[in-house]
Design a protein around this motif. Structure first.
Motif, mmCIF file in Angstrom:
data_model
loop_
_atom_site.group_PDB
_atom_site.id
_atom_site.type_symbol
_atom_site.label_atom_id
_atom_site.label_comp_id
_atom_site.label_asym_id
_atom_site.label_seq_id
_atom_site.Cartn_x
_atom_site.Cartn_y
_atom_site.Cartn_z
ATOM 1 N N PHE A 212 10.094 9.224 -7.291
ATOM 2 C CA PHE A 212 9.246 9.658 -6.109
ATOM 3 C C PHE A 212 9.442 11.150 -5.297
ATOM 4 C CE2 PHE A 212 8.890 5.174 -6.547
ATOM 5 C CZ PHE A 212 7.573 4.515 -6.507
ATOM 6 N N PRO A 213 8.422 11.608 -5.129
ATOM 7 C CA PRO A 213 8.869 12.936 -4.446
ATOM 8 C C PRO A 213 9.348 12.880 -2.996
ATOM 9 C CG PRO A 213 6.457 12.610 -4.903
ATOM 10 C CD PRO A 213 7.156 11.559 -5.502
ATOM 11 N N THR A 214 9.920 13.775 -2.651
ATOM 12 C CA THR A 214 10.570 13.768 -1.393
ATOM 13 C C THR A 214 9.353 13.474 -0.337
ATOM 14 O OG1 THR A 214 12.238 15.300 -1.784
ATOM 15 C CG2 THR A 214 12.069 14.761 0.342
ATOM 16 N N ALA A 215 8.373 14.094 -0.413
ATOM 17 C CA ALA A 215 7.001 14.118 0.402
ATOM 18 C C ALA A 215 6.566 12.312 1.057
ATOM 19 C CB ALA A 215 5.939 14.534 0.117
ATOM 20 N N ASP A 216 6.915 11.730 -0.211
ATOM 21 C CA ASP A 216 6.518 10.266 0.080
ATOM 22 C C ASP A 216 7.367 9.567 0.839
ATOM 23 O OD1 ASP A 216 4.519 10.430 -1.863
ATOM 24 O OD2 ASP A 216 5.685 9.406 -3.470
ATOM 25 N N ALA A 217 8.811 10.074 1.232
ATOM 26 C CA ALA A 217 9.656 9.494 2.204
ATOM 27 C C ALA A 217 9.014 9.525 3.593
ATOM 28 C CB ALA A 217 11.063 10.241 2.037
ATOM 29 N N HIS A 218 8.089 10.230 3.678
ATOM 30 C CA HIS A 218 7.474 10.484 5.216
ATOM 31 C C HIS A 218 5.927 9.671 5.309
ATOM 32 C CE1 HIS A 218 10.471 13.248 5.805
ATOM 33 N NE2 HIS A 218 10.237 13.974 5.011
ATOM 34 N N VAL A 219 5.893 9.097 4.150
ATOM 35 C CA VAL A 219 4.491 8.368 4.034
ATOM 36 C C VAL A 219 4.740 6.837 4.160
ATOM 37 C CG1 VAL A 219 2.307 8.161 3.020
ATOM 38 C CG2 VAL A 219 3.197 10.483 3.070
ATOM 39 N N LYS A 220 4.196 6.099 5.128
ATOM 40 C CA LYS A 220 4.515 4.648 5.249
ATOM 41 C C LYS A 220 3.855 3.863 3.962
ATOM 42 C CE LYS A 220 4.430 0.770 8.119
ATOM 43 N NZ LYS A 220 4.018 0.155 9.616
ATOM 44 N N ASN A 221 4.347 3.091 3.358
ATOM 45 C CA ASN A 221 3.738 2.434 2.138
ATOM 46 C C ASN A 221 3.270 3.112 0.999
ATOM 47 O OD1 ASN A 221 3.962 0.053 3.927
ATOM 48 N ND2 ASN A 221 1.990 0.353 4.833
ATOM 49 N N ALA A 222 3.809 4.278 0.881
ATOM 50 C CA ALA A 222 3.368 5.162 -0.617
ATOM 51 C C ALA A 222 4.299 4.481 -1.526
ATOM 52 C CB ALA A 222 3.718 6.424 -0.023
ATOM 53 N N VAL A 223 5.473 4.067 -1.205
ATOM 54 C CA VAL A 223 6.133 3.840 -2.448
ATOM 55 C C VAL A 223 5.785 2.148 -2.957
ATOM 56 C CG1 VAL A 223 8.596 2.909 -3.138
ATOM 57 C CG2 VAL A 223 8.309 5.105 -1.940
ATOM 58 N N THR A 224 5.617 1.200 -1.986
ATOM 59 C CA THR A 224 5.223 0.033 -2.514
ATOM 60 C C THR A 224 3.649 0.221 -2.871
ATOM 61 O OG1 THR A 224 4.368 -0.231 -0.130
ATOM 62 C CG2 THR A 224 6.634 -1.226 -0.652
ATOM 63 N N LYS A 225 3.046 1.133 -2.238
ATOM 64 C CA LYS A 225 1.519 0.996 -3.014
ATOM 65 C C LYS A 225 1.574 1.381 -4.438
ATOM 66 C CE LYS A 225 -2.888 3.432 -2.568
ATOM 67 N NZ LYS A 225 -3.634 4.331 -1.689
ATOM 68 N N LYS A 226 2.578 2.568 -4.735
ATOM 69 C CA LYS A 226 2.512 3.163 -6.411
ATOM 70 C C LYS A 226 3.125 2.008 -7.076
ATOM 71 C CE LYS A 226 2.529 6.203 -9.381
ATOM 72 N NZ LYS A 226 1.541 6.683 -10.077
ATOM 73 N N ILE A 227 4.218 1.330 -6.579
ATOM 74 C CA ILE A 227 4.800 0.375 -7.449
ATOM 75 C C ILE A 227 3.764 -0.758 -7.745
ATOM 76 C CG2 ILE A 227 6.638 -1.305 -7.653
ATOM 77 C CD1 ILE A 227 8.492 0.578 -5.956
ATOM 78 N N GLY A 228 3.246 -1.311 -6.748
ATOM 79 C CA GLY A 228 2.167 -2.254 -7.088
ATOM 80 C C GLY A 228 0.988 -1.950 -7.934
ATOM 81 N N GLU A 229 0.665 -0.672 -7.945
ATOM 82 C CA GLU A 229 -0.472 -0.270 -8.744
ATOM 83 C C GLU A 229 0.196 -0.103 -10.102
ATOM 84 O OE1 GLU A 229 -1.357 3.503 -6.885
ATOM 85 O OE2 GLU A 229 -2.872 2.651 -5.532
ATOM 86 N N SER A 230 1.457 0.233 -10.372
ATOM 87 C CA SER A 230 2.059 0.508 -11.634
ATOM 88 C C SER A 230 2.124 -0.907 -12.246
ATOM 89 C CB SER A 230 3.175 1.166 -11.532
ATOM 90 O OG SER A 230 3.058 2.491 -11.152
ATOM 91 N N LEU A 231 2.609 -1.840 -11.590
ATOM 92 C CA LEU A 231 2.685 -3.168 -12.369
ATOM 93 C C LEU A 231 1.342 -3.755 -12.506
ATOM 94 C CD1 LEU A 231 5.184 -4.751 -9.690
ATOM 95 C CD2 LEU A 231 5.580 -4.401 -11.978
ATOM 96 N N LEU A 232 0.241 -3.489 -11.883
ATOM 97 C CA LEU A 232 -1.118 -4.225 -12.397
ATOM 98 C C LEU A 232 -1.622 -3.284 -13.279
ATOM 99 C CD1 LEU A 232 -2.337 -4.689 -8.845
ATOM 100 C CD2 LEU A 232 -1.807 -6.669 -10.291
ATOM 101 N N ILE A 233 -1.357 -1.868 -13.699
ATOM 102 C CA ILE A 233 -1.747 -1.438 -14.591
ATOM 103 C C ILE A 233 -1.068 -1.791 -16.124
ATOM 104 C CG2 ILE A 233 -1.695 0.785 -16.071
ATOM 105 C CD1 ILE A 233 -2.121 1.970 -13.024
ATOM 106 N N LEU A 234 0.381 -2.077 -15.841
ATOM 107 C CA LEU A 234 0.943 -2.660 -17.072
ATOM 108 C C LEU A 234 0.461 -4.159 -17.512
ATOM 109 C CD1 LEU A 234 4.713 -2.018 -16.215
ATOM 110 C CD2 LEU A 234 3.420 -0.593 -17.752
ATOM 111 N N SER A 235 0.142 -4.936 -16.437
ATOM 112 C CA SER A 235 -0.562 -6.197 -16.848
ATOM 113 C C SER A 235 -1.699 -5.886 -17.603
ATOM 114 C CB SER A 235 -0.957 -6.919 -15.455
ATOM 115 O OG SER A 235 -2.106 -6.503 -14.899
ATOM 116 N N GLU A 236 -2.416 -5.135 -17.630
ATOM 117 C CA GLU A 236 -3.761 -4.782 -18.359
ATOM 118 C C GLU A 236 -3.270 -4.345 -19.873
ATOM 119 O OE1 GLU A 236 -6.192 -1.788 -16.210
ATOM 120 O OE2 GLU A 236 -6.343 -3.015 -14.484
ATOM 121 N N GLU A 237 -2.101 -3.870 -19.873
ATOM 122 C CA GLU A 237 -1.520 -3.491 -21.154
ATOM 123 C C GLU A 237 -1.029 -4.438 -22.078
ATOM 124 O OE1 GLU A 237 1.338 -0.437 -21.783
ATOM 125 O OE2 GLU A 237 0.781 0.612 -19.894
#
Length: 242
Positions: A212-237
């Motif tokens: 995660f880029p340093t900029a994400d540290a200042h954006v609330k929920n940016a990390v959880t949103k990205k991880i959640g999206e990544s998990l659901l994309i993997l589910s489609e594989e």
């Protein structure tokens, strides 16, 4: 600086109990792979180099905290014990399983209600990551079926809305996150059962580690949103891979 508390018994229990049992579980895991009971898609995405890593998985059953540690077998058991990842099962479900005593030295029991113990557990996770070790966590905060609020993939698979703890861990450590999707484990160890049905099939899809880029540290929920999206994309594989 956060330091992980250890005691004199920990390495003794590890070498006398955890290491032998882990080796047996690793061999069993390998046999299940050879017989097609466990399939791992994209194992090449698992980092080969040592260093801090957060493994973030969905949590359909009680089977994942055990089998995901074997993703790193045999390399983690043939060298240094630090290479064996830590897993984070719930205190409510795993603590009373006396037969898991040998592998408890690599478990961080996660309480659900006691706030002071939750804080202490978080500090322990933080210290482990900062010490350059690997940590398996389940950011849904419990098994999927127990949720009240869900995110869905295009193919209808779901995860609970992720807890904020994983975001805090990432922002405080800058550790990469490797998303992992587990499919079918609730057929191996149905919720409410303690006896695994090893003839059932499990698919584990490994995602590319996310830095995660340093900029994400200042954006609330940016990390959880990205991880959640990544998990659901993997589910489609799970359905698109041969």
């Amino acid at each position: 600086m956060v330091k992980r508390q250890t005691n004199l018994l920990e390495p003794i229990i590890f070498w006398l109990c955890t290491y032998p049992l882990g080796f047996i579980l690793g061999i069993g895991f390998s046999l299940l792979r050879l017989t097609g009971r466990i399939r791992i898609d994209h194992p090449e995405r698992i980092p080969k180099e040592d260093g801090a890593l957060i493994v973030a998985s969905n949590h359909p059953s009680l089977w994942e905290p055990i089998i995901l540690t074997m993703l790193f077998f045999p390399r983690c058991l043939l060298y240094h014990r630090r290479r064996l990842p830590w897993s984070t099962p719930s205190t409510n479900t795993y603590y009373d399983w006396w037969f898991l005593f040998p592998i408890r030295p690599r478990f961080i029991m996660v309480p659900r209600t006691d706030q002071s113990r939750i804080i202490a557990t978080f500090r322990q996770m933080l210290a482990i990551i900062k010490d350059g070790e690997r940590l398996i966590i389940f950011p849904e905060g419990g098994r999927t079926y127990r949720g009240n609020s869900y995110q869905y993939s295009a193919n209808g698979r779901r995860i609970r809305s992720l807890k904020s703890g994983i975001e805090r861990l990432v922002k405080l450590t800058n550790a990469p996150v490797m998303p992992v999707w587990v499919e079918g484990s609730d057929e191996v160890l149905p919720n409410g059962s303690r006896f695994p049905r090893l003839w059932r099939r499990v698919t584990i899809v490994i995602g590319e580690p996310i830095v995660f880029p340093t900029a994400d540290a200042h954006v609330k929920n940016a990390v959880t949103k990205k991880i959640g999206e990544s998990l659901l994309i993997l589910s489609e594989e799970v359905t698109t891979l041969p």
